[in-house]
Structure formats: C-alpha cells, structure tokens
Motif scaffolding. Structure first.
Motif, PDB file in Angstrom:
ATOM      1  N   ARG A   1       0.900  -1.152   0.000  1.00 47.76           N
ATOM      2  CA  ARG A   1       0.000   0.000   0.000  1.00 47.76           C
ATOM      3  C   ARG A   1       0.933   1.194   0.000  1.00 47.76           C
ATOM      4  NH1 ARG A   1      -3.201   3.211   3.970  1.00 47.76           N
ATOM      5  NH2 ARG A   1      -4.966   3.933   2.746  1.00 47.76           N
ATOM      6  N   VAL A   2       0.843   2.004  -1.035  1.00 44.25           N
ATOM      7  CA  VAL A   2       1.747   3.132  -1.195  1.00 44.25           C
ATOM      8  C   VAL A   2       0.994   4.405  -0.824  1.00 44.25           C
ATOM      9  CG1 VAL A   2       3.217   4.395  -2.806  1.00 44.25           C
ATOM     10  CG2 VAL A   2       2.935   1.926  -3.056  1.00 44.25           C
ATOM     11  N   ILE A   3       1.544   5.142   0.137  1.00 48.78           N
ATOM     12  CA  ILE A   3       0.966   6.411   0.560  1.00 48.78           C
ATOM     13  C   ILE A   3       2.021   7.473   0.275  1.00 48.78           C
ATOM     14  CG2 ILE A   3      -0.096   7.662   2.478  1.00 48.78           C
ATOM     15  CD1 ILE A   3      -0.224   4.788   3.835  1.00 48.78           C
ATOM     16  N   TYR A   4       1.625   8.506  -0.457  1.00 53.03           N
ATOM     17  CA  TYR A   4       2.605   9.528  -0.831  1.00 53.03           C
ATOM     18  C   TYR A   4       2.022  10.916  -0.634  1.00 53.03           C
ATOM     19  CZ  TYR A   4      -0.011   9.904  -5.204  1.00 53.03           C
ATOM     20  OH  TYR A   4      -1.004  10.087  -6.127  1.00 53.03           O
ATOM     21  N   LEU A   5       2.913  11.856  -0.407  1.00 49.50           N
ATOM     22  CA  LEU A   5       2.501  13.236  -0.164  1.00 49.50           C
ATOM     23  C   LEU A   5       3.519  14.180  -0.779  1.00 49.50           C
ATOM     24  CD1 LEU A   5       0.515  15.158   1.342  1.00 49.50           C
ATOM     25  CD2 LEU A   5       2.073  15.030   3.276  1.00 49.50           C
ATOM     26  N   ASP A   6       3.020  15.108  -1.571  1.00 51.41           N
ATOM     27  CA  ASP A   6       3.834  16.168  -2.147  1.00 51.41           C
ATOM     28  C   ASP A   6       4.121  17.158  -1.021  1.00 51.41           C
ATOM     29  OD1 ASP A   6       5.106  17.247  -4.255  1.00 51.41           O
ATOM     30  OD2 ASP A   6       3.303  17.634  -5.442  1.00 51.41           O
TER      31      ASP A   6
ATOM     32  N   LYS B   1       8.781  -7.605  -8.160  1.00 47.13           N
ATOM     33  CA  LYS B   1       7.763  -7.359  -9.192  1.00 47.13           C
ATOM     34  C   LYS B   1       6.729  -6.352  -8.691  1.00 47.13           C
ATOM     35  CE  LYS B   1       8.165 -11.808 -11.461  1.00 47.13           C
ATOM     36  NZ  LYS B   1       7.663 -13.168 -11.471  1.00 47.13           N
ATOM     37  N   GLY B   2       6.286  -6.528  -7.437  1.00 51.68           N
ATOM     38  CA  GLY B   2       5.322  -5.598  -6.848  1.00 51.68           C
ATOM     39  C   GLY B   2       5.891  -4.202  -6.708  1.00 51.68           C
ATOM     40  N   MET B   3       7.167  -4.100  -6.355  1.00 56.29           N
ATOM     41  CA  MET B   3       7.819  -2.796  -6.199  1.00 56.29           C
ATOM     42  C   MET B   3       7.917  -2.083  -7.541  1.00 56.29           C
ATOM     43  SD  MET B   3       9.164  -0.578  -4.142  1.00 56.29           S
ATOM     44  CE  MET B   3       9.444  -1.459  -2.634  1.00 56.29           C
ATOM     45  N   ILE B   4       8.267  -2.813  -8.589  1.00 60.11           N
ATOM     46  CA  ILE B   4       8.369  -2.221  -9.924  1.00 60.11           C
ATOM     47  C   ILE B   4       7.010  -1.674 -10.350  1.00 60.11           C
ATOM     48  CG2 ILE B   4       8.762  -2.737 -12.374  1.00 60.11           C
ATOM     49  CD1 ILE B   4      10.928  -4.771 -11.388  1.00 60.11           C
ATOM     50  N   LYS B   5       5.949  -2.473 -10.135  1.00 59.72           N
ATOM     51  CA  LYS B   5       4.589  -2.025 -10.482  1.00 59.72           C
ATOM     52  C   LYS B   5       4.209  -0.785  -9.665  1.00 59.72           C
ATOM     53  CE  LYS B   5       2.565  -6.480 -11.603  1.00 59.72           C
ATOM     54  NZ  LYS B   5       1.670  -7.515 -11.090  1.00 59.72           N
ATOM     55  N   ALA B   6       4.520  -0.816  -8.370  1.00 58.16           N
ATOM     56  CA  ALA B   6       4.164   0.296  -7.483  1.00 58.16           C
ATOM     57  C   ALA B   6       4.886   1.574  -7.897  1.00 58.16           C
ATOM     58  CB  ALA B   6       4.492  -0.055  -6.034  1.00 58.16           C
ATOM     59  N   LEU B   7       6.169   1.472  -8.222  1.00 58.41           N
ATOM     60  CA  LEU B   7       6.928   2.664  -8.623  1.00 58.41           C
ATOM     61  C   LEU B   7       6.435   3.198  -9.970  1.00 58.41           C
ATOM     62  CD1 LEU B   7      10.522   1.668  -7.477  1.00 58.41           C
ATOM     63  CD2 LEU B   7       9.014   3.356  -6.451  1.00 58.41           C
ATOM     64  N   ASP B   8       6.086   2.292 -10.892  1.00 56.62           N
ATOM     65  CA  ASP B   8       5.532   2.727 -12.180  1.00 56.62           C
ATOM     66  C   ASP B   8       4.210   3.461 -11.980  1.00 56.62           C
ATOM     67  OD1 ASP B   8       7.673   1.683 -13.522  1.00 56.62           O
ATOM     68  OD2 ASP B   8       6.638  -0.138 -14.201  1.00 56.62           O
TER      69      ASP B   8
ATOM     70  N   LEU C   1       3.196   4.970  -9.275  1.00 53.55           N
ATOM     71  CA  LEU C   1       3.472   6.239  -8.593  1.00 53.55           C
ATOM     72  C   LEU C   1       3.954   7.285  -9.603  1.00 53.55           C
ATOM     73  CD1 LEU C   1       3.669   7.853  -5.974  1.00 53.55           C
ATOM     74  CD2 LEU C   1       5.940   6.890  -5.644  1.00 53.55           C
ATOM     75  N   CYS C   2       4.843   6.889 -10.501  1.00 51.95           N
ATOM     76  CA  CYS C   2       5.321   7.815 -11.543  1.00 51.95           C
ATOM     77  C   CYS C   2       4.159   8.281 -12.413  1.00 51.95           C
ATOM     78  CB  CYS C   2       6.379   7.142 -12.412  1.00 51.95           C
ATOM     79  SG  CYS C   2       7.962   6.948 -11.597  1.00 51.95           S
TER      80      CYS C   2
ATOM     81  N   LYS D   1       0.970   8.470 -11.539  1.00 54.06           N
ATOM     82  CA  LYS D   1       0.117   9.382 -10.763  1.00 54.06           C
ATOM     83  C   LYS D   1       0.768  10.757 -10.607  1.00 54.06           C
ATOM     84  CE  LYS D   1      -2.719   6.172  -8.173  1.00 54.06           C
ATOM     85  NZ  LYS D   1      -4.021   6.616  -8.662  1.00 54.06           N
ATOM     86  N   LEU D   2       2.087  10.797 -10.461  1.00 57.38           N
ATOM     87  CA  LEU D   2       2.783  12.083 -10.330  1.00 57.38           C
ATOM     88  C   LEU D   2       2.815  12.839 -11.659  1.00 57.38           C
ATOM     89  CD1 LEU D   2       5.761  11.016  -8.050  1.00 57.38           C
ATOM     90  CD2 LEU D   2       3.817  12.425  -7.405  1.00 57.38           C
ATOM     91  N   SER D   3       2.761  12.107 -12.777  1.00 55.82           N
ATOM     92  CA  SER D   3       2.788  12.739 -14.103  1.00 55.82           C
ATOM     93  C   SER D   3       1.445  13.345 -14.480  1.00 55.82           C
ATOM     94  CB  SER D   3       3.176  11.716 -15.168  1.00 55.82           C
ATOM     95  OG  SER D   3       4.469  11.249 -14.916  1.00 55.82           O
ATOM     96  N   GLU D   4       0.373  12.834 -13.853  1.00 51.74           N
ATOM     97  CA  GLU D   4      -0.960  13.348 -14.175  1.00 51.74           C
ATOM     98  C   GLU D   4      -1.061  14.815 -13.762  1.00 51.74           C
ATOM     99  OE1 GLU D   4      -3.652  10.880 -12.023  1.00 51.74           O
ATOM    100  OE2 GLU D   4      -3.362   9.158 -13.338  1.00 51.74           O
ATOM    101  N   PRO D   5      -1.756  15.623 -14.565  1.00 44.84           N
ATOM    102  CA  PRO D   5      -1.913  17.023 -14.162  1.00 44.84           C
ATOM    103  C   PRO D   5      -2.808  17.130 -12.916  1.00 44.84           C
ATOM    104  CG  PRO D   5      -3.181  16.539 -16.150  1.00 44.84           C
ATOM    105  CD  PRO D   5      -2.374  15.309 -15.824  1.00 44.84           C
ATOM    106  N   ASN D   6      -2.415  18.008 -12.023  1.00 43.70           N
ATOM    107  CA  ASN D   6      -3.191  18.206 -10.782  1.00 43.70           C
ATOM    108  C   ASN D   6      -4.442  19.016 -11.069  1.00 43.70           C
ATOM    109  OD1 ASN D   6      -1.145  16.887  -9.474  1.00 43.70           O
ATOM    110  ND2 ASN D   6      -0.147  18.751  -8.793  1.00 43.70           N
TER     111      ASN D   6
END
Length: 133
Positions: free
Chosen positions: A36-41, A115-122, A124-125, A127-132
């Motif tokens: 479960r990835v939780i991230y905050l700008d 494999k799960g980490m690669i998917k999670a990082l992809d 996350l990238c 979601k961060l690329s999407e315009p806010n």
C-alpha cells in the motif's frame, strides 16, 4: 557502473515524525500488491527529491525476524528500481514523502516483492505525471 546511483543514504529515508504524520493523515494512497503506497507532495527537511519509509505490520508478522526480512527485501527492491522515479522528480523539481506498507499476510519471495515494487513505482510515476486539478 557507478555505484553511487544505487546507494540508499540516510537522507533518503523518511525519519521526521512530523512528515510521517502528514503522510499518513493527508497523503494520497493506492494499493499495488503486496504494497500500500501512501505519498505526499511536501517540503522535505533534507535536500533530496524523495524520502521513503518501509513498514511491515506487527499484527500479521509477530516475529521481528520476519518483519525485518520483508523490510530488507522491500528496501533492496526499491534501491535497485527507484531511478525512474528519481529522474521524474528531478525534471519536475518536486519533493515527495512515500510510505511503503507491506500488506500481504504471507512471507513473499524477493522476486515477488521486486515485481510488486516495480509495479508500485511505475504507478506512482504515472500518478505524479498526471496534471493536478
């Protein structure tokens, strides 16, 4: 090969209690099994683009030996595959705090965690690329 790119220094580990509380209280989250990835700008206390925290629940894994093993496997997978995330954050000149919570109830092999980490990082990238909004 330059080994500096693959190190995982203390400055990239999320240690600040205030930032950790902010991540868990107001961060955005998604599940990418077994994480479960939780991230905050946010503005980080260190001069790095991302800080990450790894967590394995005591409720599911009573023995510290097993929690430590899973945390080590997760850190290793992150350390080897974080380059895409780092370059994206450098391009956007952005800082984020990330919490990676291991949610599987079984001990997974390193290959499965990787494999799960690669998917999670992809993801996350992506979601961060999407315009806010």
């Amino acid at each position: 090969m330059n080994t500096d790119n693959f190190s995982f220094p203390k400055s990239e580990r999320l240690c600040s209690h205030n930032v950790i509380n902010d991540v868990f209280s107001s961060g955005k989250a998604f599940v990418c099994y077994p994480f479960r990835v939780i991230y905050l700008d946010t503005e980080l206390p260190q001069d790095v683009h991302s800080q990450v925290l790894f967590s394995v629940g005591k409720r599911k894994f009573k023995r510290a030996v097993h929690r430590n093993l899973l945390r080590r496997r997760s850190k290793e997978a992150y350390r080897l595959h974080r380059q895409g995330l780092q370059t994206l954050l450098k391009e956007k000149n952005q800082q984020i705090a990330i919490a990676m919570v291991y949610i599987s109830s079984s001990k997974m092999s390193y290959d499965s965690i990787e494999k799960g980490m690669i998917k999670a990082l992809d993801k996350l990238c992506q979601k961060l690329s999407e315009p806010n909004d």
